[in-house]
Scaffold this motif. Structure first.
Motif, PDB file in Angstrom:
ATOM      1  N   ILE A 143      -7.194   2.571  -0.736  1.00 32.84           N
ATOM      2  CA  ILE A 143      -6.301   2.911  -2.370  1.00 32.84           C
ATOM      3  C   ILE A 143      -5.262   2.599  -1.683  1.00 32.84           C
ATOM      4  CG2 ILE A 143      -5.955   4.376  -3.894  1.00 32.84           C
ATOM      5  CD1 ILE A 143      -8.830   6.013  -4.463  1.00 32.84           C
ATOM      6  N   LEU A 144      -4.951   3.380  -0.378  1.00 33.94           N
ATOM      7  CA  LEU A 144      -3.700   3.535  -0.132  1.00 33.94           C
ATOM      8  C   LEU A 144      -2.998   1.642   0.659  1.00 33.94           C
ATOM      9  CD1 LEU A 144      -0.528   4.508   0.987  1.00 33.94           C
ATOM     10  CD2 LEU A 144      -1.763   5.764   2.634  1.00 33.94           C
ATOM     11  N   ALA A 145      -3.633   1.247   1.500  1.00 29.02           N
ATOM     12  CA  ALA A 145      -4.087  -0.019   1.612  1.00 29.02           C
ATOM     13  C   ALA A 145      -3.674  -1.186   0.481  1.00 29.02           C
ATOM     14  CB  ALA A 145      -5.751  -0.350   2.212  1.00 29.02           C
ATOM     15  N   LEU A 146      -4.102  -0.754  -0.864  1.00 32.34           N
ATOM     16  CA  LEU A 146      -4.524  -1.425  -2.067  1.00 32.34           C
ATOM     17  C   LEU A 146      -3.248  -1.368  -2.649  1.00 32.34           C
ATOM     18  CD1 LEU A 146      -5.457  -2.638  -4.280  1.00 32.34           C
ATOM     19  CD2 LEU A 146      -5.897  -0.470  -5.442  1.00 32.34           C
ATOM     20  N   ALA A 147      -2.665  -0.107  -2.719  1.00 31.86           N
ATOM     21  CA  ALA A 147      -0.790   0.076  -3.034  1.00 31.86           C
ATOM     22  C   ALA A 147       0.422  -0.663  -2.258  1.00 31.86           C
ATOM     23  CB  ALA A 147      -0.347   1.982  -2.751  1.00 31.86           C
ATOM     24  N   GLU A 148       0.343  -0.225  -0.913  1.00 36.45           N
ATOM     25  CA  GLU A 148       0.932  -1.307  -0.233  1.00 36.45           C
ATOM     26  C   GLU A 148       1.088  -2.660  -0.800  1.00 36.45           C
ATOM     27  OE1 GLU A 148       3.425  -0.095   1.956  1.00 36.45           O
ATOM     28  OE2 GLU A 148       2.601   1.651   2.088  1.00 36.45           O
ATOM     29  N   LYS A 149      -0.208  -3.167  -0.687  1.00 36.48           N
ATOM     30  CA  LYS A 149      -0.899  -4.695  -0.893  1.00 36.48           C
ATOM     31  C   LYS A 149       0.515  -4.725  -1.676  1.00 36.48           C
ATOM     32  CE  LYS A 149      -4.011  -7.035  -0.410  1.00 36.48           C
ATOM     33  NZ  LYS A 149      -5.765  -7.497   0.065  1.00 36.48           N
ATOM     34  N   LEU A 150       0.195  -3.985  -3.264  1.00 37.81           N
ATOM     35  CA  LEU A 150       0.878  -4.274  -4.705  1.00 37.81           C
ATOM     36  C   LEU A 150       2.298  -3.962  -4.582  1.00 37.81           C
ATOM     37  CD1 LEU A 150      -1.872  -3.358  -7.194  1.00 37.81           C
ATOM     38  CD2 LEU A 150      -1.458  -5.284  -5.954  1.00 37.81           C
ATOM     39  N   SER A 151       2.863  -3.395  -4.153  1.00 38.43           N
ATOM     40  CA  SER A 151       3.977  -3.599  -4.089  1.00 38.43           C
ATOM     41  C   SER A 151       5.438  -4.537  -3.573  1.00 38.43           C
ATOM     42  CB  SER A 151       4.102  -2.109  -2.858  1.00 38.43           C
ATOM     43  OG  SER A 151       4.819  -2.079  -1.540  1.00 38.43           O
ATOM     44  N   LEU A 180      -0.205  -9.958  -9.133  1.00 38.83           N
ATOM     45  CA  LEU A 180      -1.916  -9.184  -8.588  1.00 38.83           C
ATOM     46  C   LEU A 180      -1.756  -8.283  -9.053  1.00 38.83           C
ATOM     47  CD1 LEU A 180      -2.089  -9.726  -4.125  1.00 38.83           C
ATOM     48  CD2 LEU A 180      -3.423 -11.162  -6.268  1.00 38.83           C
ATOM     49  N   PHE A 181      -0.332  -7.778  -8.814  1.00 40.91           N
ATOM     50  CA  PHE A 181      -0.314  -5.973  -9.379  1.00 40.91           C
ATOM     51  C   PHE A 181      -1.049  -6.200 -11.293  1.00 40.91           C
ATOM     52  CE2 PHE A 181       2.547  -2.969 -12.289  1.00 40.91           C
ATOM     53  CZ  PHE A 181       1.369  -1.542 -11.430  1.00 40.91           C
ATOM     54  N   ASP A 211       9.528   1.352  -7.077  1.00 37.95           N
ATOM     55  CA  ASP A 211       8.001   1.145  -6.360  1.00 37.95           C
ATOM     56  C   ASP A 211       6.743   1.472  -6.893  1.00 37.95           C
ATOM     57  OD1 ASP A 211       6.411   0.788  -4.220  1.00 37.95           O
ATOM     58  OD2 ASP A 211       7.426   2.439  -3.034  1.00 37.95           O
ATOM     59  N   ARG A 212       5.733   1.026  -6.492  1.00 31.61           N
ATOM     60  CA  ARG A 212       4.917   0.395  -7.586  1.00 31.61           C
ATOM     61  C   ARG A 212       3.807   1.482  -6.360  1.00 31.61           C
ATOM     62  NH1 ARG A 212       4.817  -6.020  -7.727  1.00 31.61           N
ATOM     63  NH2 ARG A 212       5.684  -6.281  -9.993  1.00 31.61           N
ATOM     64  N   ARG A 213       4.091   1.666  -5.336  1.00 34.20           N
ATOM     65  CA  ARG A 213       3.061   2.384  -4.318  1.00 34.20           C
ATOM     66  C   ARG A 213       2.930   4.080  -5.120  1.00 34.20           C
ATOM     67  NH1 ARG A 213       5.534   1.356   0.662  1.00 34.20           N
ATOM     68  NH2 ARG A 213       7.874   1.515  -0.350  1.00 34.20           N
ATOM     69  N   PRO A 214       3.476   5.307  -5.927  1.00 38.56           N
ATOM     70  CA  PRO A 214       2.879   6.215  -6.646  1.00 38.56           C
ATOM     71  C   PRO A 214       2.289   6.135  -7.843  1.00 38.56           C
ATOM     72  CG  PRO A 214       5.441   5.867  -5.516  1.00 38.56           C
ATOM     73  CD  PRO A 214       5.045   4.461  -5.810  1.00 38.56           C
ATOM     74  N   LEU A 215       2.798   4.507  -8.657  1.00 34.70           N
ATOM     75  CA  LEU A 215       1.966   4.203  -9.531  1.00 34.70           C
ATOM     76  C   LEU A 215       0.551   4.021  -9.196  1.00 34.70           C
ATOM     77  CD1 LEU A 215       3.362   2.440 -12.842  1.00 34.70           C
ATOM     78  CD2 LEU A 215       0.653   2.185 -11.526  1.00 34.70           C
ATOM     79  N   LEU A 220      -2.577   6.492 -10.448  1.00 38.44           N
ATOM     80  CA  LEU A 220      -3.609   5.720 -11.269  1.00 38.44           C
ATOM     81  C   LEU A 220      -4.726   6.257 -10.464  1.00 38.44           C
ATOM     82  CD1 LEU A 220      -3.590   2.369 -11.911  1.00 38.44           C
ATOM     83  CD2 LEU A 220      -6.034   3.200 -11.869  1.00 38.44           C
ATOM     84  N   PHE A 221      -5.327   6.253  -9.209  1.00 42.19           N
ATOM     85  CA  PHE A 221      -6.385   6.882  -9.263  1.00 42.19           C
ATOM     86  C   PHE A 221      -6.754   8.474  -9.217  1.00 42.19           C
ATOM     87  CE2 PHE A 221      -6.659   2.117  -8.161  1.00 42.19           C
ATOM     88  CZ  PHE A 221      -8.246   2.077  -7.915  1.00 42.19           C
TER      89      PHE A 221
END
Length: 353
Positions: A269-277, A284-285, A334-338, A342-343
């Motif tokens: 999930i953290l790797a996904l958050a990094e990708k979407l940031s 992709l977001f 920043d989208r990472r906290p979102l 979310l998860f």
């Protein structure tokens, strides 16, 4: 074959190797919408402003250019058309594709000549320049037509410039205003338009559109197309996005993570958050959010027999995600906290339900 676009020829909504709405001769679905426009033409009382609403990628702009093309080819129609088809070799078809007809303007986001990127909004200067068509004598007989694609791209000043013209329309004018979210437009604009709401396309219609695209579009494998259509929610644009390997792989990853909410894999999930940031991760977001909302919708359908109070947490999480996504877009957050919250919120809501 269509001429190749120059690198500086960039407009909002462009898709690689896909004809723009004004280049497309064919049209699929939306028979009721076409019938409403035909009726107005046949009665000689075509309303001066139409608000063409509906989700992205279902053919709203294609319909607008289709109607404009027919009216330019038939400047004095007299009777209702039986079809809006126009021969691709007709001068009107070529003029609409090139936006070169003197009675047609398109108000849209483009890349200014000296800029490196698309304009973020349709400026008031661009709006006034386009709307000047209605302050002068028409170049030829027939309707003077303005296509707005899309109304969401207008800023406050350009929206007011459009409103002024729609409020006091000159004779023989037609505004075809494309909107992905009509409810967010100025109420004063909405009140002066006839609403024409287009619905998501059927899966068979999406297949017809995609398989009908000419080269250089590369036709997908049948299995890939079937999955893309199943995830498209009635939108050709979304089906095409799902055919992109990066988007398809991302959606598969989000689906996997959602299937494991009972034991969240926080490393992935953290790797996904990094990708979407990333700055270039907007599409992709959006695809990720669409996947989440599909998951929640399916979960609610699956548990429809349960006590509604137990499912309230899932609905509340959806509302929270939607609000957070809008705030992130508005304030460039920043989208990472979102993504992480979310998860976390979804995992809690699924357990509570």
């Amino acid at each position: 074959m269509r001429p190749e676009r120059l690198p500086e020829d960039v407009e909002a909504g462009d898709l690689p190797n896909i004809p723009r709405p004004r280049d497309q001769a064919g049209f699929v679905g939306h028979g009721q919408a076409e019938a409403a426009l035909m009726e107005g033409i046949g009665a000689g009382r075509l309303h001066h402003a139409w608000l063409i609403g509906g989700p992205r990628g279902i053919g709203k702009a294609t319909l607008a250019y289709r109607v404009a093309r027919w009216l330019i080819a038939n400047p004095e129609p007299g009777t209702a058309p039986r079809t809006f088809d126009v021969d691709p070799d007709h001068p009107a078809a070529r003029q609409v594709a090139a936006l070169s007809h003197p009675n047609l303007v398109a108000l849209r986001r483009i890349r200014p000549p000296t800029a490196k990127t698309l304009a973020t909004k349709i400026s008031v200067d661009a709006a006034r320049g386009a709307l000047a068509l209605f302050g002068s004598t028409g170049g030829t007989a027939g309707y003077r037509i303005c296509i707005v694609d899309s109304a969401e791209d207008l800023n406050a000043n350009s929206a007011n410039a459009l409103l002024k013209m729609v409020e006091e329309p000159p004779p023989r004018c037609l505004f075809l205003i494309v909107s992905h979210a009509p409810g967010r437009l100025l109420p004063t604009i909405r009140s002066r338009c006839r609403a024409l709401t287009l619905r998501p396309l059927a899966e068979a219609d999406i297949a017809r559109v995609v398989t009908g695209f000419p080269q250089p579009f590369v036709q997908p494998e049948p299995d890939a197309l079937a999955r893309a259509i199943a995830l498209s929610e009635g939108s050709v644009a979304q089906a095409l996005a799902m055919l992109e390997p990066a988007t398809a792989n991302l959606v598969a990853e989000v689906e996997t993570l959602l299937a494991r909410l009972d034991h969240p894999d926080w490393r992935r999930i953290l790797a996904l958050a990094e990708k979407l940031s990333g700055r270039d991760a907007d599409d992709l977001f959006t695809a990720s959010l669409d996947t989440v909302f599909r998951f929640v919708s399916a979960e609610l359908d699956r548990r429809a027999h349960e006590d509604p109070a137990r499912l309230a947490a899932l609905v509340e999480v959806c509302d929270k995600i939607a609000r957070a996504a809008r705030e992130a877009a508005t304030y460039n957050l920043d989208r990472r906290p979102l993504v992480l919250s979310l998860f976390g919120d979804l995992a809690g809501a699924v357990r509570a339900a």
